[in-house]
Design an enzyme around this catalytic site. Structure first.
Site, PDB file in Angstrom:
ATOM      1  N   THR A 225       0.758  -1.001   0.146  1.00  0.00           N
ATOM      2  CA  THR A 225       0.023  -0.031  -0.063  1.00  0.00           C
ATOM      3  C   THR A 225       0.825   1.098   0.178  1.00  0.00           C
ATOM      4  OG1 THR A 225      -0.198  -0.009   2.454  1.00  0.00           O
ATOM      5  CG2 THR A 225      -2.038  -1.104   1.159  1.00  0.00           C
ATOM      6  N   ASP A 283      -4.311  -3.809  11.112  1.00  0.00           N
ATOM      7  CA  ASP A 283      -2.765  -4.153  11.411  1.00  0.00           C
ATOM      8  C   ASP A 283      -2.612  -4.050  12.926  1.00  0.00           C
ATOM      9  OD1 ASP A 283      -0.216  -4.699  10.803  1.00  0.00           O
ATOM     10  OD2 ASP A 283       0.308  -2.709  10.326  1.00  0.00           O
TER      11      ASP A 283
END
Length: 532
Positions: A225, A283
């Site tokens: 990302t 995350d």
């Protein structure tokens, strides 16, 4: 003869088909399914109708004495697969290692044995070491569907793993797949938890430490990302996809490398989990610790310097959060016999000037060549981290590492070592004085006078990706102003490079919505306590 007629000839009366006796023709379907094995059957295939397969079911595909598990997709277009064919996505086809047209057999896959443990985790139960070992074994073996993977990731995130569970998960992930042993100590590595654009310190730390003589086999990831990972930036300078035999020889000869870790099969379950975590933007601390430490342990590292940046738009936003994460890393590392030095750093803005592979490679080479134009923040941070790594050497006195790292850099030894590594990995042409940036660009000006008091890491990274980074190596963002700089209206804050008009337009629209810069009074700049 048409595929339909062939299928009919193979189909016994009554529609009963023995899948073992009914071979299909293997076909490579050129679709990137991102770390998920996908198989394709035509709806009118005799096996599909007789065996009761359904879309998204787990199937086992066998060819040439190899077998893989895959998620079944059902198609109605014979241009994709015919009625006597079994199609496989790119990753799945590569794993079987056969040619188009090879015979293959398919059967329904048995339920993954760890599903009961997964269900207990979904209800919030604490899992044992054996539970995590079973789950990770099934994940690495592609026995979980995307739905089951998502359930595991979300369950671990919502219930948050306790520190023993994080240890069990880390140990399980490090134990599945290849595990390297360099037969010496210390084997050093450096890692950042991510989230800071342009933070290419690894490409400076490795040659400094290797020039000192310490073993530093740096296997890095590609961007998922972000606008560039270490492997994406190093690929501007050299080949990063190296077979393990060549990688091992290179490391032993030159004491270091900067290679992509995807060819090494280190902690393969982590790669599968990442394919779910990133789209979900999940995350959690436990999953982060397990992901990072399992890769380092599997790579044979004995000592690790870990960088935790803290800032308003970093992954970690506050000092208490950083301290808690540090303690978790230290606990799990101690249980895994890994020495870790956790360093909390300034994450309020990008590190270096360039964001995107070519621009970041330029910054790295400027630092290595001691160019006065080199970004000072990248140079200083890399020296601090390299100094901490050098102090893992029992012959280096604590506190001397920074000066030693600076001497290795300023003497040219780090540049010479980097040149050796680049040649050994397969050098690619690169001129840091005239880097090959993308063809089109536009400048983003300041809209007011004042001091730069904020730079949004997430927004700047998003703009660089919209411009085409990292797929287009020369795309990205080149920063001209950093925190604390005084600017006037119309002064250029940064330049955006893109190769295609559409990507340039996407990036321009994003800067119109939010440039990522905040300009105001100097005393309004946020401060964070960091260790250097």
């Amino acid at each position: 003869m048409s595929p339909d007629k062939k299928a009919q000839e193979h189909e016994p009366e009554g529609g009963m088909v023995d899948s073992e006796a009914f071979p299909l023709v293997l076909k490579r379907v050129a679709i990137d399914t991102w770390r998920e094995n996908v198989a394709y059957l035509h709806r009118d295939c005799a096996l599909y109708r007789a065996e009761g397969f359904q879309a998204l079911a787990k199937v086992e595909v066998r060819a040439n004495s190899k077998r893989i598990l895959a998620t079944l997709n059902v198609v109605d277009d014979t241009n994709i697969v015919g009625c006597n064919e079994i199609g496989l996505s790119e990753d799945a086809f590569a794993q079987l290692g056969v040619q188009d047209g090879h015979s293959a057999r398919i059967s329904q896959a048995p339920l993954a044995s760890s599903i009961p443990a997964l269900k207990r985790k979904i209800t919030g139960e604490r899992l044992s070491r054996d539970d995590f070992a079973a789950i990770v074994h099934d994940i690495a073996g592609h026995r979980y569907s995307k739905i089951e993977l998502t359930a595991f990731v979300v369950a671990c995130n919502q219930g948050e793993l306790d520190r023993e569970e994080v240890h069990f998960l880390t140990d399980a992930m490090a134990s599945v797949g290849q595990r390297l042993d360099w037969h010496e100590r210390p084997v050093v590595d450096k890692h950042c938890i991510g989230g800071i654009p342009g933070n290419r310190t690894s490409m400076l730390v490795v040659p400094i430490v290797a020039a000192h003589g310490m073993l530093c086999p740096k296997t890095s990831s590609r961007a998922i990302t972000s606008p560039a990972g270490t492997a994406d930036t190093m690929e501007v300078l050299a080949n990063v996809e190296l077979p393990m035999g060549q990688l091992s020889e290179l490391v032993r000869t030159h004491r270091g490398c900067l290679a992509w870790g995807g060819t090494a099969a280190l902690s393969p379950a982590d790669d599968v989990l990442i394919s779910v975590e990133r789209p979900l933007a999940v995350d959690s601390a436990g999953q982060m610790v397990a992901s990072i430490l399992s890769k380092k342990i599997a790579a044979g590292s004995t000592h690790l310097v870990l960088d935790i940046p803290v800032g308003p738009s970093a992954k970690v936003r506050s000092m208490p959060e950083a301290q808690a994460l540090r303690r978790l890393f230290q606990y799990v590392a101690s249980q895994m016999n890994l020495t870790v030095d956790v360093v909390i750093t300034d994450g309020r803005q990008p590190i270096g000037n360039g964001i995107g592979p070519v621009l970041e490679a330029r910054d790295v080479m400027q630092v290595l060549e001691n160019d006065p134009a080199a970004p000072t923040d990248l140079r200083q941070k890399a020296l601090r981290l390299a100094g901490r790594m050098l102090e893992f050497d029992p012959d280096v006195r604590g506190g001397d590492g920074f000066a030693m790292a600076r001497d290795i850099l300023e003497s040219g030894r780090a540049l010479a070592k980097m040149d050796d590594i680049i040649r050994a990995q397969g050098a690619r042409p690169f001129d840091r004085h005239a880097p090959q940036v993308a063809r089109h660009y536009f400048d983003v000006p300041a809209n007011a006078s004042g001091t730069v008091i904020g730079i949004d890491n997430l927004q700047i990274a998003s703009i660089a990706r919209l411009a085409g980074a990292p797929k287009i190596q020369g795309a990205g963002v080149d920063l001209f102003c950093k925190l604390g700089d005084v600017v006037e209206p119309g002064q250029v804050l940064y330049r955006v490079y893109a190769d295609y008009a559409s990507e340039l337009a996407f990036a321009r629209a994003a800067t119109g919505d939010d440039s990522g810069y905040r300009i105001g009074a100097a005393d309004a700049m946020p401060h964070v306590f960091v260790e250097f």
